[in-house]
Enzyme design. Structure first.
Site, PDB file in Angstrom:
ATOM      1  N   CYS A 119     -89.098 -74.526 -28.712  1.00 34.85           N
ATOM      2  CA  CYS A 119     -88.595 -73.179 -28.992  1.00 34.85           C
ATOM      3  C   CYS A 119     -87.098 -73.133 -29.275  1.00 34.85           C
ATOM      4  CB  CYS A 119     -88.998 -72.231 -27.878  1.00 34.85           C
ATOM      5  SG  CYS A 119     -90.789 -71.943 -27.895  1.00 34.85           S
ATOM      6  N   ASP A 134     -86.722 -68.638 -23.350  1.00 32.07           N
ATOM      7  CA  ASP A 134     -87.909 -68.927 -22.523  1.00 32.07           C
ATOM      8  C   ASP A 134     -87.633 -69.567 -21.157  1.00 32.07           C
ATOM      9  OD1 ASP A 134     -89.043 -68.036 -24.866  1.00 32.07           O
ATOM     10  OD2 ASP A 134     -90.169 -69.853 -25.323  1.00 32.07           O
ATOM     11  N   LYS A 180     -92.303 -62.920 -27.693  1.00 32.05           N
ATOM     12  CA  LYS A 180     -92.839 -63.597 -28.875  1.00 32.05           C
ATOM     13  C   LYS A 180     -94.132 -64.319 -28.530  1.00 32.05           C
ATOM     14  CE  LYS A 180     -89.999 -67.672 -28.004  1.00 32.05           C
ATOM     15  NZ  LYS A 180     -91.115 -68.610 -27.760  1.00 32.05           N
TER      16      LYS A 180
HETATM   17  C1  VGL Z   1     -92.728 -73.428 -25.836  1.00 36.61           C
HETATM   18  C2  VGL Z   1     -94.618 -74.676 -26.162  1.00 36.61           C
HETATM   19  C3  VGL Z   1     -95.402 -73.541 -26.187  1.00 36.61           C
HETATM   20  C4  VGL Z   1     -91.251 -73.406 -25.623  1.00 36.61           C
HETATM   21  C5  VGL Z   1     -93.497 -72.279 -25.868  1.00 36.61           C
HETATM   22  O1  VGL Z   1     -90.727 -72.420 -25.059  1.00 36.61           O
HETATM   23  O2  VGL Z   1     -90.592 -74.391 -26.030  1.00 36.61           O
HETATM   24  N1  VGL Z   1     -93.309 -74.611 -25.995  1.00 36.61           N
HETATM   25  N2  VGL Z   1     -94.827 -72.343 -26.040  1.00 36.61           N
END
Ligand code: VGL
Ligand code: ZN
Length: 198
Positions: free
Chosen positions: A152, A9, A107
């Site tokens: 994540c 991410d 995702k």
């Molecule tokens: C994430 C919160 C919501 C992350 C993704 O990538 O850690 N955190 N969505």
């Protein structure tokens, strides 16, 4: 024996100026690029929510970001709207070496279930297919980098360990959100699972 780098991410919304900015989130990009050549396979993940996703506080009347709610699959932190499919915030960081990636896993696409992990949605049951992909390539060891350490990255690392991969987390190439001690809790959980924090 084959190895994979899993880059979690590294997207605009998780970098300074983004909707769910992780402090210093952009400072890991160069180091991640430099690491890619050390691995047989490079996987990128991309948080990729439909508008009105159930993990957004704005989807729940009277709720504000960072509150906890009970979902059918367990407790869920509510987030600001982030990484909406097709938005600029959902794009991978412009300096990330995307060309070097073998595969990009998206995702969090199911409106009803969040997915912190690159392997399973937050119901801990619905697979993204990444585990099977890596196993089919003969990957035995994975190294995790990216955002955020305590969400994540942690969930991905724990799932990878559960699936039988040897797991390393390069903490210098991760950054955390750190809500109410969540970073320390994540580090403890990863230690208990036998994950190497480097
Ligand atoms: C994430 C919160 C919501 C992350 C993704 O990538 O850690 N955190 N969505
Ligand atoms: Zn998300």
């Amino acid at each position: 024996m084959s190895s994979a780098l899993i880059v979690i991410d590294v997207q605009n919304d998780f970098c300074p100026g983004g909707a769910l900015a992780v402090p210093e989130g952009d400072q890991i990009v160069e180091g991640i690029n430099a690491l890619m050549d050390d691995f047989d396979t490079v996987v990128l993940t991309q948080d990729w929510h439909p508008e009105g996703h159930s993990s957004f506080a704005s989807s729940h009347e009277g709720k504000t970001p960072y509150e906890l709610i009970d979902m059918p699959y367990g407790p869920q932190v509510l987030w600001p709207d982030h990484c909406v499919q097709g938005s600029a915030g959902a794009e991978l960081h412009a300096d990330l070496d995307v060309a070097r990636a073998n595969v990009i896993i998206r995702k969090g696409t199911n409106p009803a279930i969040d997915s912190y992990s690159a392997f399973f949605e937050n119901d801990q049951t619905t697979s993204t297919g990444l585990g099977g992909y890596l196993q089919a390539l003969g990957v035995t060891e994975v190294t995790m980098v990216g955002l955020a350490t305590d969400f994540c990255v942690q969930f991905s690392a724990l799932d990878a360990s559960r699936l039988g991969f040897k797991v390393n987390v390069r903490e210098d190439l991760c950054r955390a959100i750190d809500l109410d001690g969540s970073l320390k809790a994540a580090q403890n959980a990863m230690d208990e699972a036998g994950i190497s924090r480097l």
